[in-house]
Scaffold this active site. Structure first.
Site, PDB file in Angstrom:
ATOM      1  N   VAL A 273       0.874  -1.180   0.000  1.00 42.05           N
ATOM      2  CA  VAL A 273       0.000   0.000   0.000  1.00 42.05           C
ATOM      3  C   VAL A 273       0.907   1.225   0.000  1.00 42.05           C
ATOM      4  O   VAL A 273       1.800   1.366   0.849  1.00 42.05           O
ATOM      5  CB  VAL A 273      -0.931   0.007   1.230  1.00 42.05           C
ATOM      6  CG1 VAL A 273      -1.746   1.291   1.289  1.00 42.05           C
ATOM      7  CG2 VAL A 273      -1.864  -1.202   1.181  1.00 42.05           C
ATOM      8  N   HIS A 547      10.743  -3.677  20.268  1.00 45.19           N
ATOM      9  CA  HIS A 547       9.374  -3.378  20.698  1.00 45.19           C
ATOM     10  C   HIS A 547       8.941  -1.936  20.418  1.00 45.19           C
ATOM     11  O   HIS A 547       8.436  -1.265  21.321  1.00 45.19           O
ATOM     12  CB  HIS A 547       9.227  -3.637  22.211  1.00 45.19           C
ATOM     13  CG  HIS A 547       9.469  -5.038  22.616  1.00 45.19           C
ATOM     14  ND1 HIS A 547       9.802  -5.412  23.904  1.00 45.19           N
ATOM     15  CD2 HIS A 547       9.401  -6.196  21.913  1.00 45.19           C
ATOM     16  CE1 HIS A 547       9.944  -6.725  23.969  1.00 45.19           C
ATOM     17  NE2 HIS A 547       9.715  -7.224  22.775  1.00 45.19           N
TER      18      HIS A 547
HETATM   19  C1  LIG Z   1      12.793  -9.812  15.926  1.00 42.10           C
HETATM   20  C2  LIG Z   1      11.608  -9.517  16.805  1.00 42.10           C
HETATM   21  C3  LIG Z   1      11.457 -10.207  17.998  1.00 42.10           C
HETATM   22  C4  LIG Z   1      10.363  -9.930  18.822  1.00 42.10           C
HETATM   23  N1  LIG Z   1      10.153 -10.725  19.912  1.00 42.10           N
HETATM   24  C5  LIG Z   1       9.003 -10.598  20.599  1.00 42.10           C
HETATM   25  C6  LIG Z   1       8.647 -11.552  21.584  1.00 42.10           C
HETATM   26  O1  LIG Z   1       9.318 -12.545  21.808  1.00 42.10           O
HETATM   27  N2  LIG Z   1       7.491 -11.349  22.261  1.00 42.10           N
HETATM   28  C7  LIG Z   1       6.695 -10.281  22.033  1.00 42.10           C
HETATM   29  O2  LIG Z   1       5.689 -10.132  22.739  1.00 42.10           O
HETATM   30  N3  LIG Z   1       7.001  -9.379  21.091  1.00 42.10           N
HETATM   31  C8  LIG Z   1       8.107  -9.545  20.329  1.00 42.10           C
HETATM   32  N4  LIG Z   1       8.366  -8.695  19.300  1.00 42.10           N
HETATM   33  C9  LIG Z   1       7.438  -7.565  19.061  1.00 42.10           C
HETATM   34  C10 LIG Z   1       6.100  -7.994  18.462  1.00 42.10           C
HETATM   35  O3  LIG Z   1       6.271  -9.012  17.517  1.00 42.10           O
HETATM   36  C11 LIG Z   1       5.410  -6.770  17.871  1.00 42.10           C
HETATM   37  O4  LIG Z   1       5.157  -5.849  18.910  1.00 42.10           O
HETATM   38  C12 LIG Z   1       4.085  -7.075  17.173  1.00 42.10           C
HETATM   39  O5  LIG Z   1       4.216  -8.105  16.244  1.00 42.10           O
HETATM   40  C13 LIG Z   1       3.553  -5.811  16.496  1.00 42.10           C
HETATM   41  O6  LIG Z   1       2.367  -6.106  15.817  1.00 42.10           O
HETATM   42  P1  LIG Z   1       1.797  -5.116  14.734  1.00 42.10           P
HETATM   43  O7  LIG Z   1       0.539  -5.714  14.239  1.00 42.10           O
HETATM   44  O8  LIG Z   1       1.780  -3.749  15.284  1.00 42.10           O
HETATM   45  O9  LIG Z   1       2.886  -5.084  13.556  1.00 42.10           O
HETATM   46  P2  LIG Z   1       3.427  -6.249  12.637  1.00 42.10           P
HETATM   47  O10 LIG Z   1       3.156  -7.587  13.215  1.00 42.10           O
HETATM   48  O11 LIG Z   1       4.844  -5.915  12.341  1.00 42.10           O
HETATM   49  O12 LIG Z   1       2.542  -6.146  11.310  1.00 42.10           O
HETATM   50  C14 LIG Z   1       2.643  -5.132  10.352  1.00 42.10           C
HETATM   51  C15 LIG Z   1       2.382  -5.768   8.989  1.00 42.10           C
HETATM   52  O13 LIG Z   1       2.115  -4.752   8.049  1.00 42.10           O
HETATM   53  C16 LIG Z   1       2.784  -5.041   6.831  1.00 42.10           C
HETATM   54  N5  LIG Z   1       2.974  -3.763   6.137  1.00 42.10           N
HETATM   55  C17 LIG Z   1       3.723  -2.713   6.545  1.00 42.10           C
HETATM   56  N6  LIG Z   1       3.638  -1.710   5.654  1.00 42.10           N
HETATM   57  C18 LIG Z   1       2.813  -2.133   4.671  1.00 42.10           C
HETATM   58  C19 LIG Z   1       2.342  -1.541   3.475  1.00 42.10           C
HETATM   59  N7  LIG Z   1       2.698  -0.306   3.118  1.00 42.10           N
HETATM   60  N8  LIG Z   1       1.528  -2.272   2.680  1.00 42.10           N
HETATM   61  C20 LIG Z   1       1.140  -3.520   3.021  1.00 42.10           C
HETATM   62  N9  LIG Z   1       1.570  -4.136   4.157  1.00 42.10           N
HETATM   63  C21 LIG Z   1       2.396  -3.440   4.979  1.00 42.10           C
HETATM   64  C22 LIG Z   1       4.080  -5.672   7.313  1.00 42.10           C
HETATM   65  O14 LIG Z   1       4.727  -6.383   6.299  1.00 42.10           O
HETATM   66  C23 LIG Z   1       3.588  -6.539   8.464  1.00 42.10           C
HETATM   67  O15 LIG Z   1       3.188  -7.805   8.025  1.00 42.10           O
HETATM   68  C24 LIG Z   1       9.438  -8.924  18.451  1.00 42.10           C
HETATM   69  C25 LIG Z   1       9.587  -8.242  17.253  1.00 42.10           C
HETATM   70  C26 LIG Z   1      10.641  -8.536  16.416  1.00 42.10           C
HETATM   71  C27 LIG Z   1      10.768  -7.811  15.102  1.00 42.10           C
END
Ligand SMILES: Cc1cc2nc3c(=O)[nH]c(=O)nc-3n(C[C@H](O)[C@H](O)[C@H](O)COP(=O)(O)OP(=O)(O)OC[C@H]3O[C@@H](n4cnc5c(N)ncnc54)[C@H](O)[C@@H]3O)c2cc1C
Length: 613
Positions: A273, A547
C-alpha cells in the site's frame, strides 16, 4: 564401474522399503512445516470493499478474523510480504529470518551520540514482512504486561482501555494449553482456554542451566514465581510462549489461516500500500493505492480503511498521505491534509544492554548430535529445534523489593562453550564492531556465556519516525533517541548493578562464574562494574529487543495524539489505526500479546460503532 564396493549386497526384504518411506517422510515434513499458504484472490481494479485492512501482521490478522465474522461485510486484507516460510514455524530458528526478504531490514539513523560500538553507529530494527508480520519473526515470548500499564492508558484519556476490558480481551484471545499448570487454580483462573491463540511453555533441553539462572535471581531478591503473567510481571520464572507442540503460533496461524475459506474475505499478499486515498474537501478516506508486481491498483473502502502496518509503517503511510506534522510534510513536498503533529512522534522502544557473565558449562553438541536432533524434530517436534534460541526464563524487577510496578526486565541468551554461531550473531544481529565481537567470542572458547540482556521497561526518552522522501519505497528515518532523557541512564545503571549481583550467588560460584569486562576505549578509564562504567556501556552498546510502539498514540487531544480512544484518526473520517503504534505508553514487557489485544479490543470498538456487537 563399482560405485559402492564396500556396500553389502542390497536386500529385497523390508529394509529398502523402510528407508524409502523414511525418505518420503522427511521430504514431506519439510513442506508441512510451513504454516500454510494464502491463495491469490481474484481481484479487480477499483473493487469495492466495506473495510480495507493494511498489514497482515499481529493486529491485521486479528482484525481480518473479527471483521469478516460479519457475513454482510466484504473485507480486503493487504500485506506487503509473502507467505511465512518453513523457518518461521520452527522455534529455534527465531532469529534466522532477520535480514532476509521476510524482514523489512530497517536500520536506525546514526545520531553521533549512542552506538559507538556498532557498525556505522546504527543498529538493526527487524520487522516481519510476511503473512503474520512480526508475530512470525519474533521470539514468541508471551507477556501480558502489568495492570498499571493499561491504567496508564486510561489516565491519559482513553476510557475504553480499562484494566478490566483489556484483561477480558487477553482471555478472549487465549487458548492456554499447559494441562499441568492449569491444575494451579490461579493459573486456571487467569488465562483463557477457548480463544484462537495457542500458548504454552516450551520443553527445554537447557533446564539444568536455566534452573541455575532462576536460582541466582531468586537469591538476589527477584523471587521465582510459578507464572509471570499471573504474578503481574513481578519476579522471575519460566516464560509462556506463543508456541505449542514444538511449533510457533503466529497470529496468522491462529486467526487468519483458519478463516481463509470465508467468502467475504480477500487477502492480497506481496502487495504494497503506497497511499491512502482521501477526499480533501471532506477529509474522508475512501480507499488505498496498492502496488502488486508491476501493477498499480485502486481499491475502494465504503466504510473504513484500517492501518495495521505496525509502529514504523503506519505513521509512514499517514505522512505519505498528507496526515502528519505540517512542516515535515511541506519539506517532503507532500500536500497537507491534516496537520497532525504527533504522527511518528512519541516513539518508545525497549532497549537492551548486553551483560556478559561466563562460567563453566556445557559444550556445544557435535554436528552428528545436532543432525539427530533435527530428525527428532521432524518426527515428533522435540529436541533443541522445538525451543526458542534464547533461554526460556525471564526476570522482571525494580529498584525496591516491594514495588508493584516492574522497571527492568532481563532476558538470557545461553551460549555453550565455543559456539560457532556466536560471532555472526553479535556481528550481524547486533552489528557490534570486531573489537567487541572478538573479546566475547574469545572468552566463550572455554566458558559458557550467560548473556544477560538487560532492558529498561518504561523509558522516558522518546524517539521518532520521519520520512526520508515522499517516495513510498524509501525507508523512513528511525531515530530511537535512546538515553536522550538522562533519567533513563541513571535507571539503567541502577538496574544493571542489581542484575550483576547474580554473579556472587551460590549458583554462579559453583560454576566459577565471573562478569566479563568489555574493553572499549571510551569506557576503559572507568572502574569496572561502577555506575559510570555501565552508563558508558549503555551509551556505546545499546541495542533493541524490538518493541517499537507509540508513533500513532491514542488520546483525546489532536495536538498530543493521533487517534482517539476508539482508534479513529483525528481530523479525518473513515480511518483508524489499530496496531502497536497506538499504545500511548509502552507495557511491562514484550509487546506482541498486547498488540494482539489492541486489535481484539479495537475490533470490538469498531463493531460497536456499526451496531454489530
Ligand atoms: C525480531 C523480533 C522479535 C520480537 N520478539 C518478541 C517476543 O518474543 N514477544 C513479544 O511479545 N514481542 C516480540 N516482538 C514484538 C512484536 O512481535 C510486535 O510488537 C508485534 O508483532 C507488532 O504487531 P503489529 O501488528 O503492530 O505489527 P506487525 O506484526 O509488524 O505487522 C505489520 C504488517 O504490516 C505489513 N505492512 C507494513 N507496511 C505495509 C504496506 N505499506 N503495505 C502492506 N503491508 C504493509 C508488514 O509487512 C507486516 O506484516 C518482536 C519483534 C521482532 C521484530
Amino acid at each position: 564401474m563399482e560405485c559402492f564396493p564396500t556396500c553389502a549386497t542390497p536386500t529385497t526384504g523390508a529394509g529398502p522399503l523402510l528407508f524409502t518411506s523414511a525418505l518420503q517422510f522427511f521430504a514431506a515434513s519439510q513442506c508441512i512445516l510451513a504454516e500454510g499458504s494464502v491463495p491469490t484472490p481474484d481481484i479487480q481494479n477499483f473493487e469495492k470493499f466495506d473495510f480495507i485492512i493494511v498489514g497482515a501482521g499481529t493486529a491485521g490478522s486479528v482484525l481480518a478474523n473479527r471483521l469478516s465474522a460479519i457475513p454482510e461485510w466484504n473485507i480486503l486484507l493487504i500485506e506487503a510480504g509473502d507467505d511465512a516460510p518453513m523457518e518461521a514455524n520452527i522455534p529455534a530458528f527465531n532469529t534466522a529470518l532477520q535480514q532476509t526478504k521476510y524482514d523489512w531490514g530497517y536500520l536506525t539513523s546514526n545520531n553521533g551520540i549512542t552506538n559507538g560500538a556498532n557498525i556505522n553507529g546504527s543498529i538493526n530494527w527487524p520487522r516481519g514482512k510476511m503473512i503474520g508480520g512480526s508475530s512470525n519473526i519474533n521470539a514468541m515470548i508471551y507477556v501480558q504486561g502489568n495492570d498499571q500499564d493499561y491504567q496508564n492508558w486510561v489516565d491519559l484519556g482513553n476510557p475504553e482501555w480499562s484494566v478490566k476490558e483489556v484483561r477480558r480481551c487477553f482471555k478472549k484471545a487465549e487458548s492456554y494449553q499447559n494441562m499441568d499448570m492449569l491444575k494451579n487454580p490461579k493459573i486456571k483462573n487467569h488465562y483463557g482456554v477457548n480463544g484462537p491463540l495457542v500458548i504454552n511453555t516450551f520443553n527445554s533441553t537447557q533446564r539444568k542451566e536455566t534452573s541455575r539462572i532462576l536460582s541466582a535471581w531468586n537469591d538476589i531478591g527477584i523471587k521465582n514465581v510459578p507464572d509471570l503473567n499471573v504474578a503481574n510481571m513481578l519476579g522471575s520464572g519460566i516464560l509462556t510462549g506463543t508456541a505449542a507442540n514444538g511449533e510457533r503460533e503466529s497470529h496468522s496461524k491462529a486467526y487468519l489461516l483458519p478463516i481463509l475459506h470465508r467468502k467475504n474475505l480477500k487477502v492480497m499478499k506481496n502487495s504494497l500500500v503506497t497511499k491512502l486515498l482521501i477526499n480533501n474537501t471532506t477529509n474522508t478516506v475512501y480507499g488505498v493505492e496498492v502496488e502488486n508486481e508491476s501493477n498499480t491498483y485502486t481499491f475502494i473502502a465504503e466504510n473504513e480503511v484500517i492501518l495495521s502496518a505496525g509502529a514504523i509503517n503506519s505513521p509512514q503511510l499517514l505522512m505519505l498521505s498528507g496526515i502528519g506534522p505540517k512542516e515535515h510534510l511541506y519539506s517532503k513536498d507532500i500536500p497537507v491534509i491534516v496537520d497532525s503533529p504527533m504522527v511518528g512522534q512519541n516513539l518508545q522502544d525497549h532497549l537492551i544492554i548486553p551483560i556478559t557473565i561466563y562460567g563453566d558449562g556445557a559444550k556445544q553438541s557435535n554436528i552428528i548430535d545436532q543432525q539427530f536432533d533435527a530428525i527428532r524434530y521432524l518426527y515428533n517436534r522435540t529436541g533443541y529445534l522445538a525451543q526458542l534460541s534464547a533461554a526460556d526464563v525471564l526476570a522482571f524487577f525494580s529498584d525496591s523489593p516491594n514495588a508493584k510496578y516492574p522497571k527492568f526486565q532481563s532476558h538470557i541468551i545461553l551460549t555453550e562453550q565455543n559456539k560457532p554461531t556466536l560471532n555472526s550473531f553479535l556481528k550481524n544481529n547486533y552489528r557490534y564492531k570486531n573489537e567487541i565481537v572478538n573479546q566475547i567470542t574469545e572468552l566463550n572458547k572455554n566458558h559458557t556465556l550467560y548473556l544477560y540482556l538487560f532492558n529498561l521497561l518504561h523509558p522516558y526518552s522518546r524517539g521518532n519516525i520521519s520520512l526520508s522522501s515522499n517516495n513510498p519505497h524509501d525507508y523512513p528515518i528511525i531515530n530511537p533517541n535512546y538515553f536522550s532523557d538522562h533519567r533513563d541512564l541513571e535507571a539503567a545503571a541502577t538496574g544493571i548493578k542489581k542484575l550483576t549481583k547474580v554473579v556472587n550467588t551460590a549458583a554462579f560460584k559453583e560454576i566459577n562464574g565471573f562478569l566479563g569486562r568489555i574493553e572499549w576505549p571510551p569506557c576503559d578509564s572507568y572502574e569496572f562494574d561502577s555506575r559510570d562504567y555501565w552508563k558508558c556501556i549503555c551509551i556505546e552498546m545499546v541495542v533493541t529487543i524490538y518493541h517499537p510502539v507509540g508513533t500513532c498514540q491514542m488520546g483525546p487531544d489532536p495536538k498530543t495524539s493521533v487517534v482517539d480512544s476508539r482508534l479513529r484518526v483525528h481530523g479525518v473520517q473513515k480511518l483508524r489505526v489499530i496496531d502497536a503504534s497506538v499504545m500511548p505508553t509502552t507495557i511491562s514487557g514484550n509487546t506482541n500479546a498486547a498488540a494482539g489485544v489492541v486489535a481484539e479490543r479495537g475490533a470490538e470498538l469498531l463493531l460497536e460503532d456499526y451496531n454489530e456487537l
